[in-house]
Design a protein around this motif. Structure first.
Motif, PDB file in Angstrom:
ATOM      1  N   ASN A  22       0.971  -1.150  -0.049  1.00 23.38           N
ATOM      2  CA  ASN A  22       0.001   0.097  -0.116  1.00 23.38           C
ATOM      3  C   ASN A  22       0.801   1.225   0.136  1.00 23.38           C
ATOM      4  O   ASN A  22       0.651   2.232   0.835  1.00 23.38           O
ATOM      5  CB  ASN A  22      -0.984   0.068   1.239  1.00 23.38           C
ATOM      6  N   PRO A  23       1.711   1.474  -0.912  1.00 29.88           N
ATOM      7  CA  PRO A  23       2.693   2.701  -0.817  1.00 29.88           C
ATOM      8  C   PRO A  23       1.904   3.924  -1.099  1.00 29.88           C
ATOM      9  O   PRO A  23       1.053   3.896  -1.759  1.00 29.88           O
ATOM     10  CB  PRO A  23       3.728   2.419  -2.189  1.00 29.88           C
ATOM     11  N   ASP A  24       2.440   4.661  -0.239  1.00 31.02           N
ATOM     12  CA  ASP A  24       2.094   6.082  -0.093  1.00 31.02           C
ATOM     13  C   ASP A  24       3.041   7.282  -1.131  1.00 31.02           C
ATOM     14  O   ASP A  24       3.908   6.530  -2.006  1.00 31.02           O
ATOM     15  CB  ASP A  24       2.016   6.713   1.245  1.00 31.02           C
ATOM     16  N   GLY A  25       2.742   8.331  -1.121  1.00 41.61           N
ATOM     17  CA  GLY A  25       3.492   9.177  -2.030  1.00 41.61           C
ATOM     18  C   GLY A  25       5.053   9.204  -1.764  1.00 41.61           C
ATOM     19  O   GLY A  25       5.728   9.290  -2.818  1.00 41.61           O
ATOM     20  N   ASP A  26       5.680   8.936  -0.592  1.00 43.06           N
ATOM     21  CA  ASP A  26       6.829   9.288  -0.295  1.00 43.06           C
ATOM     22  C   ASP A  26       7.496   7.740  -0.796  1.00 43.06           C
ATOM     23  O   ASP A  26       8.538   7.455  -1.587  1.00 43.06           O
ATOM     24  CB  ASP A  26       7.313   9.041   1.091  1.00 43.06           C
ATOM     25  N   ALA A  27       6.991   6.456  -0.821  1.00 41.87           N
ATOM     26  CA  ALA A  27       7.133   5.335  -1.231  1.00 41.87           C
ATOM     27  C   ALA A  27       7.206   5.204  -2.688  1.00 41.87           C
ATOM     28  O   ALA A  27       8.199   4.876  -3.216  1.00 41.87           O
ATOM     29  CB  ALA A  27       6.237   4.054  -0.616  1.00 41.87           C
ATOM     30  N   ILE A  28       6.319   5.750  -3.404  1.00 43.87           N
ATOM     31  CA  ILE A  28       6.262   5.830  -4.849  1.00 43.87           C
ATOM     32  C   ILE A  28       7.294   6.870  -5.392  1.00 43.87           C
ATOM     33  O   ILE A  28       8.090   6.507  -6.273  1.00 43.87           O
ATOM     34  CB  ILE A  28       4.857   6.140  -5.484  1.00 43.87           C
ATOM     35  N   CYS A 126      12.453  10.129   0.498  1.00 45.79           N
ATOM     36  CA  CYS A 126      12.792  10.896  -0.639  1.00 45.79           C
ATOM     37  C   CYS A 126      13.868  11.916  -0.370  1.00 45.79           C
ATOM     38  O   CYS A 126      14.782  12.283  -1.111  1.00 45.79           O
ATOM     39  CB  CYS A 126      11.878  11.780  -1.293  1.00 45.79           C
ATOM     40  N   GLU A 127      13.829  12.505   0.847  1.00 43.37           N
ATOM     41  CA  GLU A 127      14.960  13.324   1.387  1.00 43.37           C
ATOM     42  C   GLU A 127      16.239  12.523   1.392  1.00 43.37           C
ATOM     43  O   GLU A 127      17.315  13.185   1.072  1.00 43.37           O
ATOM     44  CB  GLU A 127      14.567  14.089   2.748  1.00 43.37           C
ATOM     45  N   VAL A 128      16.113  11.420   1.862  1.00 37.33           N
ATOM     46  CA  VAL A 128      17.416  10.480   1.834  1.00 37.33           C
ATOM     47  C   VAL A 128      18.035  10.206   0.469  1.00 37.33           C
ATOM     48  O   VAL A 128      18.973  10.432   0.304  1.00 37.33           O
ATOM     49  CB  VAL A 128      17.210   8.974   2.392  1.00 37.33           C
ATOM     50  N   TYR A 149      10.152  15.540  -4.874  1.00 35.79           N
ATOM     51  CA  TYR A 149       9.416  16.665  -4.274  1.00 35.79           C
ATOM     52  C   TYR A 149       7.856  15.834  -3.875  1.00 35.79           C
ATOM     53  O   TYR A 149       7.393  16.323  -2.967  1.00 35.79           O
ATOM     54  CB  TYR A 149       8.676  17.572  -5.427  1.00 35.79           C
ATOM     55  N   THR A 150       7.457  14.921  -4.600  1.00 30.88           N
ATOM     56  CA  THR A 150       6.296  14.354  -4.208  1.00 30.88           C
ATOM     57  C   THR A 150       6.312  13.677  -2.925  1.00 30.88           C
ATOM     58  O   THR A 150       5.588  13.630  -1.691  1.00 30.88           O
ATOM     59  CB  THR A 150       5.886  13.189  -5.280  1.00 30.88           C
ATOM     60  N   GLY A 151       7.459  13.017  -2.552  1.00 29.25           N
ATOM     61  CA  GLY A 151       7.784  12.471  -1.360  1.00 29.25           C
ATOM     62  C   GLY A 151       7.906  13.307  -0.198  1.00 29.25           C
ATOM     63  O   GLY A 151       7.466  13.166   0.951  1.00 29.25           O
ATOM     64  N   PRO A 183       3.273  24.062  -7.838  1.00 28.06           N
ATOM     65  CA  PRO A 183       2.209  24.138  -6.916  1.00 28.06           C
ATOM     66  C   PRO A 183       0.972  23.236  -7.337  1.00 28.06           C
ATOM     67  O   PRO A 183       0.099  22.778  -6.489  1.00 28.06           O
ATOM     68  CB  PRO A 183       1.848  25.482  -7.538  1.00 28.06           C
ATOM     69  N   ALA A 184       0.884  22.596  -8.649  1.00 30.94           N
ATOM     70  CA  ALA A 184      -0.131  21.742  -9.160  1.00 30.94           C
ATOM     71  C   ALA A 184       0.249  20.479  -8.319  1.00 30.94           C
ATOM     72  O   ALA A 184      -1.056  19.824  -7.834  1.00 30.94           O
ATOM     73  CB  ALA A 184      -0.152  21.530 -10.450  1.00 30.94           C
ATOM     74  N   ILE A 185       1.341  20.204  -8.179  1.00 33.90           N
ATOM     75  CA  ILE A 185       1.483  18.745  -7.446  1.00 33.90           C
ATOM     76  C   ILE A 185       1.045  18.852  -6.118  1.00 33.90           C
ATOM     77  O   ILE A 185       0.586  18.109  -5.334  1.00 33.90           O
ATOM     78  CB  ILE A 185       2.986  18.299  -7.726  1.00 33.90           C
ATOM     79  N   TYR A 186       1.495  20.026  -5.359  1.00 35.47           N
ATOM     80  CA  TYR A 186       1.156  20.476  -3.969  1.00 35.47           C
ATOM     81  C   TYR A 186      -0.275  20.338  -3.709  1.00 35.47           C
ATOM     82  O   TYR A 186      -0.885  19.457  -2.886  1.00 35.47           O
ATOM     83  CB  TYR A 186       1.896  21.708  -3.499  1.00 35.47           C
TER      84      TYR A 186
END
Length: 316
Positions: A22-28, A126-128, A149-151, A183-186
């Motif tokens: 069940n991956p979230d935005g950081d995982a994907i 994603c920061e890592v 940025y998504t993560g 901004p659109a992604i956010y």
């Protein structure tokens, strides 16, 4: 810190990349980012993904992904995954791999890889990965930047959670210099909700129960309500955060159907509560203030179990 992992990636013939179930935005975001890194290094790779998530389709369309593999696994990179059991359907690939790498930021990580980069102070995986990009000396292109940025946005709750550090904002500032619509992604990640999600939020609020005057709350959704709303698994994901934002709630426990005779417990909290430790009692985990677990059985049984454990927590 990154040297052994970098050498392992350089030596790999093929890299298999996956993350927790069940991956979230950081995982994907981390999976796609690692795929883009492989592409920049001319390394063949495959991202293993249970199913694409509609909201994140702008990432997936830029990479090579599959639901399964036929060839033997050379190097397996597990991302944003606290322990090997959370790889679920892809655990066997990890176990059979010639070499394994574990990159994560969860405090509950068990260091299960042959090589491990676990930055528990980082806002997100994603920061890592962002740090790894610079250690590799690569230039960030648009697909890689969007994924990272998504993560960052997802795991910080739009730079709101207390895991957000100056390094997080600095990374985001560097990424939004690239030519993509940040901004659109956010807006898509933080503000945009499906009609089914809004319906579920209303249903969950109708079941909202205060368990303690200190602000401990519980809400549930039944299988019938999930079907009535027309919701998908993706539609349910943001409900717990919506509930947690109600004034006066310090700990929010949300239980909803995951599968047949299986329920998901999602939790959010304010300091000083530790919901990662709470969810570990059920074989789950996550962050101190945002965690989850899976509980088998009926909704009534899961609800009773969580209530009992919450009462134990409140009395301790």
């Amino acid at each position: 810190m990154f040297s052994q992992v970098i050498e392992t990636i350089k030596a790999a013939k093929h890299l298999t990349i996956s993350a927790h179930t069940n991956p979230d935005g950081d995982a994907i975001g981390a999976m796609v980012a690692m795929g883009q890194i492989c592409a920049l290094m001319d390394k063949p790779y495959t991202i293993l993904l249970e199913e694409p998530i509609k909201k994140l389709s702008y990432l997936i369309e830029t990479c090579n992904w599959a639901t399964s593999l036929e060839q033997p696994v050379d190097t397996f990179i597990a991302l944003d995954c606290g322990d090997v059991d959370r790889l679920v359907g892809y655990k066997a690939y990890f176990k059979d791999a010639h070499t394994t790498i574990n990159i994560d930021h969860h405090m509950t990580n068990t260091f299960y890889g042959a090589y491990n980069i676990v930055e528990k102070e980082a806002s997100s995986t994603c920061e890592v990965i962002y740090q790894l990009v610079f250690a590799l000396g690569l230039e960030i292109n648009v697909p890689l930047g969007q994924a990272l940025y998504t993560g960052l946005v997802t795991d910080t709750g739009g730079f709101m959670h207390n895991c957000t550090a100056p390094s997080t904002h600095l990374a985001a500032a560097k990424l939004i210099e690239l030519d993509f619509d940040a901004p659109a992604i956010y807006r898509k990640l933080i503000h945009e909700k499906s009609l089914a999600t809004v319906k579920l939020q209303g249903m969950a609020v109708s079941h909202l129960e205060c368990l303690d005057e200190k602000g401990i709350y519980l809400a549930t959704l039944s299988q019938d309500e999930l079907v009535k709303s027309g919701a998908t698994k993706e539609d349910v994901d943001g409900v717990v955060s919506y509930l947690k934002n109600i004034e006066g709630i310090e700990v929010m426990a949300f239980i909803y159907p995951k599968g047949e005779n299986s329920y998901k417990l999602s939790m959010r909290a304010n300091p000083p509560y530790d919901v990662a430790s709470f969810c570990a009692q059920f074989g789950g985990g996550g962050h101190i203030l945002a965690a989850g677990a899976t509980i088998d059985g009926t909704l009534e049984g899961a609800t009773r179990l969580v209530k009992d454990k919450l009462k134990e927590m409140m009395s301790s």
